[in-house]
Scaffold this active site. Structure first.
Site, PDB file in Angstrom:
ATOM      1  N   ALA A  13       0.863  -1.301  -0.144  1.00  0.00           N
ATOM      2  CA  ALA A  13      -0.296  -0.158   0.116  1.00  0.00           C
ATOM      3  C   ALA A  13       0.970   1.246  -0.072  1.00  0.00           C
ATOM      4  O   ALA A  13       0.108   2.525   0.055  1.00  0.00           O
ATOM      5  CB  ALA A  13      -0.771  -0.091   1.230  1.00  0.00           C
ATOM      6  N   ILE A  16       5.858   3.165  -3.621  1.00  0.00           N
ATOM      7  CA  ILE A  16       6.327   2.371  -4.688  1.00  0.00           C
ATOM      8  C   ILE A  16       5.516   0.950  -5.224  1.00  0.00           C
ATOM      9  O   ILE A  16       5.230   1.016  -6.317  1.00  0.00           O
ATOM     10  CB  ILE A  16       7.572   1.563  -4.214  1.00  0.00           C
ATOM     11  CG1 ILE A  16       8.567   2.533  -4.096  1.00  0.00           C
ATOM     12  CG2 ILE A  16       8.347   0.675  -5.494  1.00  0.00           C
ATOM     13  CD1 ILE A  16      10.240   2.252  -3.385  1.00  0.00           C
ATOM     14  N   ASN A 107      14.295  -2.061  10.958  1.00  0.00           N
ATOM     15  CA  ASN A 107      14.259  -2.796   9.753  1.00  0.00           C
ATOM     16  C   ASN A 107      14.575  -4.173   9.965  1.00  0.00           C
ATOM     17  O   ASN A 107      13.995  -4.991   9.341  1.00  0.00           O
ATOM     18  CB  ASN A 107      14.965  -2.008   8.531  1.00  0.00           C
ATOM     19  CG  ASN A 107      13.991  -0.881   7.955  1.00  0.00           C
ATOM     20  OD1 ASN A 107      12.874  -1.146   7.393  1.00  0.00           O
ATOM     21  ND2 ASN A 107      14.525   0.345   7.867  1.00  0.00           N
ATOM     22  N   ASP A 161      19.925   3.100  -9.381  1.00  0.00           N
ATOM     23  CA  ASP A 161      21.164   3.864  -9.565  1.00  0.00           C
ATOM     24  C   ASP A 161      21.734   3.583 -11.187  1.00  0.00           C
ATOM     25  O   ASP A 161      22.330   4.549 -11.587  1.00  0.00           O
ATOM     26  CB  ASP A 161      22.103   3.489  -8.545  1.00  0.00           C
ATOM     27  CG  ASP A 161      21.611   3.915  -7.079  1.00  0.00           C
ATOM     28  OD1 ASP A 161      21.669   4.879  -6.890  1.00  0.00           O
ATOM     29  OD2 ASP A 161      21.255   2.659  -6.428  1.00  0.00           O
ATOM     30  N   HIS A 188      25.128   1.399  -3.313  1.00  0.00           N
ATOM     31  CA  HIS A 188      24.111   2.247  -3.377  1.00  0.00           C
ATOM     32  C   HIS A 188      24.188   2.737  -2.032  1.00  0.00           C
ATOM     33  O   HIS A 188      24.963   2.494  -1.282  1.00  0.00           O
ATOM     34  CB  HIS A 188      22.937   0.970  -2.946  1.00  0.00           C
ATOM     35  CG  HIS A 188      21.523   1.729  -2.755  1.00  0.00           C
ATOM     36  ND1 HIS A 188      21.040   2.300  -3.574  1.00  0.00           N
ATOM     37  CD2 HIS A 188      20.985   1.853  -1.527  1.00  0.00           C
ATOM     38  CE1 HIS A 188      19.684   2.809  -3.225  1.00  0.00           C
ATOM     39  NE2 HIS A 188      19.626   2.367  -1.979  1.00  0.00           N
TER      40      HIS A 188
HETATM   41  P1  NAX Z   1       6.111   3.918   1.593  1.00  0.00           P
HETATM   42  O1  NAX Z   1       6.289   4.612   3.126  1.00  0.00           O
HETATM   43  O2  NAX Z   1       5.303   4.870   0.995  1.00  0.00           O
HETATM   44  O3  NAX Z   1       5.511   2.394   1.683  1.00  0.00           O
HETATM   45  C1  NAX Z   1       6.281   1.621   2.519  1.00  0.00           C
HETATM   46  C2  NAX Z   1       5.047   0.545   2.778  1.00  0.00           C
HETATM   47  O4  NAX Z   1       5.496  -0.615   3.496  1.00  0.00           O
HETATM   48  C3  NAX Z   1       3.981   1.176   3.762  1.00  0.00           C
HETATM   49  O5  NAX Z   1       2.605   1.030   3.242  1.00  0.00           O
HETATM   50  C4  NAX Z   1       4.148   0.402   5.189  1.00  0.00           C
HETATM   51  O6  NAX Z   1       2.888   0.114   5.822  1.00  0.00           O
HETATM   52  C5  NAX Z   1       4.646  -1.064   4.406  1.00  0.00           C
HETATM   53  N1  NAX Z   1       5.286  -1.816   5.491  1.00  0.00           N
HETATM   54  C6  NAX Z   1       6.134  -1.370   6.597  1.00  0.00           C
HETATM   55  N2  NAX Z   1       6.522  -2.505   7.215  1.00  0.00           N
HETATM   56  C7  NAX Z   1       5.854  -3.647   6.535  1.00  0.00           C
HETATM   57  C8  NAX Z   1       5.918  -4.879   6.777  1.00  0.00           C
HETATM   58  N3  NAX Z   1       6.521  -5.417   7.991  1.00  0.00           N
HETATM   59  N4  NAX Z   1       5.118  -5.865   6.088  1.00  0.00           N
HETATM   60  C9  NAX Z   1       4.363  -5.311   5.165  1.00  0.00           C
HETATM   61  N5  NAX Z   1       4.560  -4.054   4.605  1.00  0.00           N
HETATM   62  C10 NAX Z   1       5.282  -3.252   5.594  1.00  0.00           C
HETATM   63  O7  NAX Z   1       7.553   3.818   0.936  1.00  0.00           O
HETATM   64  P2  NAX Z   1       8.160   3.789  -0.222  1.00  0.00           P
HETATM   65  O8  NAX Z   1       8.184   5.000  -0.960  1.00  0.00           O
HETATM   66  O9  NAX Z   1       7.309   2.938  -1.142  1.00  0.00           O
HETATM   67  O10 NAX Z   1       9.592   3.155  -0.016  1.00  0.00           O
HETATM   68  C11 NAX Z   1       9.578   1.735   0.309  1.00  0.00           C
HETATM   69  C12 NAX Z   1      11.208   1.689   0.507  1.00  0.00           C
HETATM   70  O11 NAX Z   1      11.961   1.474  -0.443  1.00  0.00           O
HETATM   71  C13 NAX Z   1      11.913   2.410   1.508  1.00  0.00           C
HETATM   72  O12 NAX Z   1      12.736   1.693   2.365  1.00  0.00           O
HETATM   73  C14 NAX Z   1      12.828   3.327   0.648  1.00  0.00           C
HETATM   74  O13 NAX Z   1      13.887   3.975   1.430  1.00  0.00           O
HETATM   75  C15 NAX Z   1      13.083   2.401  -0.314  1.00  0.00           C
HETATM   76  N6  NAX Z   1      13.571   2.812  -1.610  1.00  0.00           N
HETATM   77  C16 NAX Z   1      14.578   2.000  -2.110  1.00  0.00           C
HETATM   78  C17 NAX Z   1      15.360   2.355  -3.279  1.00  0.00           C
HETATM   79  C18 NAX Z   1      16.546   1.699  -3.811  1.00  0.00           C
HETATM   80  O14 NAX Z   1      17.060   1.903  -4.885  1.00  0.00           O
HETATM   81  N7  NAX Z   1      16.811   0.372  -3.065  1.00  0.00           N
HETATM   82  C19 NAX Z   1      14.965   3.427  -4.030  1.00  0.00           C
HETATM   83  C20 NAX Z   1      13.535   4.035  -3.938  1.00  0.00           C
HETATM   84  C21 NAX Z   1      13.247   3.983  -2.240  1.00  0.00           C
HETATM   85  O15 NAX Z   1      13.605   5.170  -1.603  1.00  0.00           O
END
Ligand code: NAX
Length: 328
Positions: A13, A16, A107, A161, A188
């Site tokens: 939800a 991303i 995390n 990246d 990263h």
């Molecule tokens: P959001 O905060 O919009 O969405 C995260 C979702 O994960 C929320 O709906 C939350 O309820 C859910 N969630 C949290 N804990 C959970 C669990 N234990 N089980 C199931 N769902 C859970 O974040 P969003 O913008 O979607 O980004 C998600 C992650 O991607 C972040 O950690 C962000 O830092 C990371 N990213 C990684 C990137 C990469 O290149 N590796 C780039 C983009 C992004 O920043």
């Protein structure tokens, strides 16, 4: 008709998730002939589950022919049952009051739990892509907590990246991204760097077309700070481009990269002096549902120094989470 593949998306939800799920449903990730049983995992609280139901309703309303079934749950053991592909996006964002160790610890709990669940119920050859940051270390945690699964299959996302670098280089050299080959990004975060030593643009060495000054003072900081620049401009972190990169990563892993390099963070096999088992961004070539690290590249001093800094940063994180895993 092919047998459906069971695909898990966590954080379904979130931002991303909202791009990713619809691209998966449209067939962008596994091909337009591959049906999918889609499993959406969210946190077990009223708001997250309500949001998740809303996304599920929209997926229903797309009537994607490839979506054989859609399940939304907060139970990882239900979600990962027989799963063959998992995109672990959901994680805890850093808040102002949090130190880095607190973020790692928060995390770690998520990836310990999901690793254990996959170990118990997932398909034995599940392919895992961790997107949620710190993604290299979260992939390491999930792998450590899933000792019965194939360790090679716990990967983390460097592709955003790489894609960012491709466009910067294409724009600088007046070419198109399709004309660029053999470009990789080493890791990263703050210590990442794009490796252009082997890259070609329309068959010519990329390094003949750009200056060292542009590489060091423009390209590296632009790619490293691109996430912050997007937040400044858009008011939210990268979402559609992150989802696109996740699609690219799994697409190439499953369907092959046609001899091209792709950057994936994978458990090191000791290549390039990277300690074995550290999840590290490296160029790979994907074929027949597997990947091979590109070996034997010569590294210059600049690259060696950056790799050493990456190793130090990741080993520090690993030491912190090793303690958490030991107690889990
Ligand atoms: P959001 O905060 O919009 O969405 C995260 C979702 O994960 C929320 O709906 C939350 O309820 C859910 N969630 C949290 N804990 C959970 C669990 N234990 N089980 C199931 N769902 C859970 O974040 P969003 O913008 O979607 O980004 C998600 C992650 O991607 C972040 O950690 C962000 O830092 C990371 N990213 C990684 C990137 C990469 O290149 N590796 C780039 C983009 C992004 O920043």
């Amino acid at each position: 008709m092919k047998k459906p593949v069971k695909v898990v998306v966590t954080g379904a939800a979130g931002q991303i998730g909202y791009s990713l799920l619809f691209r998966i449903g449209a067939g962008d990730m596994l091909g337009t002939d591959q049906p999918i049983d889609l499993m959406m995992l969210e946190r077990n609280n009223e708001q997250s589950l309500k949001n998740s139901r809303g996304v599920q309703m929209e997926l229903d309303d797309c009537a994607f022919p490839l979506l054989n079934s859609i399940t939304a749950t907060s139970d990882p053991y239900v979600c990962f049952k027989d799963a063959e592909i998992a995109l672990l996006v959901g994680s805890r964002p850093r808040t102002a009051d949090m130190q880095r160790a607190d973020l790692l610890a928060a995390n770690a709990q998520i990836f310990v739990e999901q690793g254990k669940a996959m170990n118990e119920v997932a398909d034995r050859n599940i392919k895992v892509l961790v997107v949620g940051n710190p993604c290299n270390t979260n992939a390491y945690i999930a792998r450590r907590c899933a000792p019965d699964l194939n360790p090679r299959n716990f990967t983390a996302m460097m592709r955003l990246d790489e894609n960012r670098t491709l466009t910067q280089v294409a724009q600088k050299t007046n070419s198109t991204v399709a004309q660029i080959s053999q470009l990789a990004v080493c890791n990263h975060g703050g210590t990442m760097f794009p490796a252009l030593t082997n890259a070609t643009v329309a068959g010519k060495p990329a390094l003949d077309l750009i200056t060292e000054d542009w590489y060091v003072n423009e390209l590296i900081p632009t790619v490293a700070k691109r996430g912050s620049a997007i937040i400044q401009a858009r008011g939210h972190s990268s979402a559609a481009s992150a989802a696109n990169a996740a699609i690219d990563h799994i697409h190439d892993w499953v369907l092959g990269s046609n001899g091209e390099w792709a950057t994936m963070a994978v458990p090191s096999d000791g290549s390039y002096g990277i300690p074995e088992g550290l999840t590290f961004g490296m160029p790979v070539i994907c074929k027949d549902g597997d990947y091979e690290i590109v070996k034997g590249l010569e590294l210059n001093q600049f690259q060696k120094d950056h790799i050493a800094a990456n190793i130090r940063a990741l080993e520090e994180e690993r030491a912190i989470v090793d303690e958490i895993i030991a107690k889990a």
